[in-house]
Design a protein around this motif. Structure first.
Motif, PDB file in Angstrom:
ATOM      1  N   PHE A  22      48.907  -1.181 -30.914  1.00 12.38           N
ATOM      2  CA  PHE A  22      48.465  -2.313 -30.113  1.00 12.38           C
ATOM      3  C   PHE A  22      49.547  -2.714 -29.112  1.00 12.38           C
ATOM      4  O   PHE A  22      49.261  -2.972 -27.940  1.00 12.38           O
ATOM      5  N   ALA A  23      50.790  -2.782 -29.564  1.00 11.09           N
ATOM      6  CA  ALA A  23      51.900  -3.191 -28.692  1.00 11.09           C
ATOM      7  C   ALA A  23      52.025  -2.270 -27.490  1.00 11.09           C
ATOM      8  O   ALA A  23      52.225  -2.734 -26.362  1.00 11.09           O
ATOM      9  N   ARG A  24      51.908  -0.979 -27.704  1.00 15.18           N
ATOM     10  CA  ARG A  24      51.995  -0.034 -26.581  1.00 15.18           C
ATOM     11  C   ARG A  24      50.879  -0.272 -25.570  1.00 15.18           C
ATOM     12  O   ARG A  24      51.098  -0.296 -24.371  1.00 15.18           O
ATOM     13  N   ARG A  25      49.668  -0.446 -26.079  1.00 14.71           N
ATOM     14  CA  ARG A  25      48.516  -0.649 -25.199  1.00 14.71           C
ATOM     15  C   ARG A  25      48.643  -1.978 -24.446  1.00 14.71           C
ATOM     16  O   ARG A  25      48.450  -2.039 -23.243  1.00 14.71           O
ATOM     17  N   SER A  29      55.278 -15.644 -23.920  1.00 20.29           N
ATOM     18  CA  SER A  29      55.292 -15.002 -25.229  1.00 20.29           C
ATOM     19  C   SER A  29      54.121 -15.550 -26.032  1.00 20.29           C
ATOM     20  O   SER A  29      54.045 -16.751 -26.283  1.00 20.29           O
ATOM     21  N   VAL A  30      53.205 -14.655 -26.435  1.00 22.62           N
ATOM     22  CA  VAL A  30      51.971 -15.073 -27.073  1.00 22.62           C
ATOM     23  C   VAL A  30      51.922 -14.568 -28.511  1.00 22.62           C
ATOM     24  O   VAL A  30      52.050 -13.367 -28.759  1.00 22.62           O
ATOM     25  N   THR A  31      51.740 -15.490 -29.439  1.00 24.05           N
ATOM     26  CA  THR A  31      51.511 -15.149 -30.834  1.00 24.05           C
ATOM     27  C   THR A  31      50.010 -15.171 -31.064  1.00 24.05           C
ATOM     28  O   THR A  31      49.364 -16.202 -30.857  1.00 24.05           O
ATOM     29  N   LEU A  32      49.463 -14.029 -31.436  1.00 25.97           N
ATOM     30  CA  LEU A  32      48.032 -13.920 -31.705  1.00 25.97           C
ATOM     31  C   LEU A  32      47.794 -14.300 -33.151  1.00 25.97           C
ATOM     32  O   LEU A  32      48.458 -13.811 -34.052  1.00 25.97           O
ATOM     33  N   LEU A  52      52.006  -9.973 -25.977  1.00 27.72           N
ATOM     34  CA  LEU A  52      51.140 -10.383 -27.076  1.00 27.72           C
ATOM     35  C   LEU A  52      51.679  -9.798 -28.376  1.00 27.72           C
ATOM     36  O   LEU A  52      51.953  -8.599 -28.441  1.00 27.72           O
ATOM     37  N   TYR A  53      51.803 -10.630 -29.402  1.00 31.25           N
ATOM     38  CA  TYR A  53      52.321 -10.193 -30.698  1.00 31.25           C
ATOM     39  C   TYR A  53      51.384 -10.617 -31.816  1.00 31.25           C
ATOM     40  O   TYR A  53      50.850 -11.712 -31.778  1.00 31.25           O
TER      41      TYR A  53
END
Length: 156
Positions: free
Chosen positions: A22-25, A49-52, A10-11
Motif C-alpha cells: 500500500f505504501a508504495r502505491r 501526514s495522514v493516519t488512516l 498515508l499511513y
C-alpha cells in the motif's frame, strides 16, 4: 523550510506486507498529485501526514509545517478491489483530505481540483524523469521517475 507542499503521506497500522505494498502505491499516486500542484504552497504547510483509521475525517494539528490528519479508511474493503479501483480509492482519499484542509485553512481549492483532474487524466502513469546536476556540481535531483508500482524520490 520547503517552498511548496512536498508530501502527502498515508499511513495505516499494523505494518505488514500489505501495508508495505500500500505504501508504495500511495507514494506514487500522492507524488503525482503533489507534482500536479505545480509548486503550490498552502500557507504554513509543507507536508500532510495522514493516519488512516476507523475514525471520521479529523483535521488535526499543525506541528512546525506538518499538518497531521486522521481519515477514515476501510483497508479490508480496499484489498478486495482491483488495482485500478485501489488507485481511485487512494487518490480520492488524498483529494478529500486536501479539500477538507483547504476548507479549514483557506487554501486555494481550484489548484487542488486541477491537480486531482490531472492525476486522473494521467491514468496514474508517470513519465520517466532524469537527473539534474546543480551548476556548482554539488547536488543532484532526480525528477519524477515513477510508474504505478514504483517510486523514486528526490535527491538533494
Amino acid at each position: 523550510m520547503s517552498h511548496k507542499l512536498y508530501d502527502i503521506a498515508l499511513y495505516y497500522e499494523p505494518m505488514d506486507e500489505q501495508s508495505t505494498i500500500f505504501a508504495r502505491r500511495q507514494n506514487a499516486i500522492s507524488a503525482l498529485y503533489v507534482y500536479n500542484l505545480n509548486g503550490y504552497k498552502p500557507q504554513s504547510t509543507s507536508r500532510i501526514s495522514v493516519t488512516l483509521a476507523d475514525k471520521d475525517l479529523i483535521i488535526g494539528y499543525m506541528s512546525s509545517s506538518v499538518l497531521s490528519v486522521y481519515a477514515h479508511f476501510d483497508k479490508f474493503a480496499y484489498w478486495q478491489k482491483s488495482a485500478e479501483e485501489q488507485n481511485l480509492i487512494i487518490i480520492d482519499t488524498i483529494h478529500r483530505i486536501a479539500l477538507a484542509s483547504a476548507e479549514k485553512y483557506n487554501w486555494n481549492k481550484e489548484i487542488l481540483e486541477q491537480a486531482y483532474q490531472k492525476t486522473l487524466a494521467a491514468n496514474f502513469k508517470y513519465a520517466e524523469g532524469k537527473i539534474k546536476i546543480s551548476k556548482d556540481k554539488k547536488t543532484q535531483s532526480l525528477y519524477p521517475a515513477r510508474n504505478g508500482s514504483r517510486f523514486l524520490c528526490y535527491f538533494r
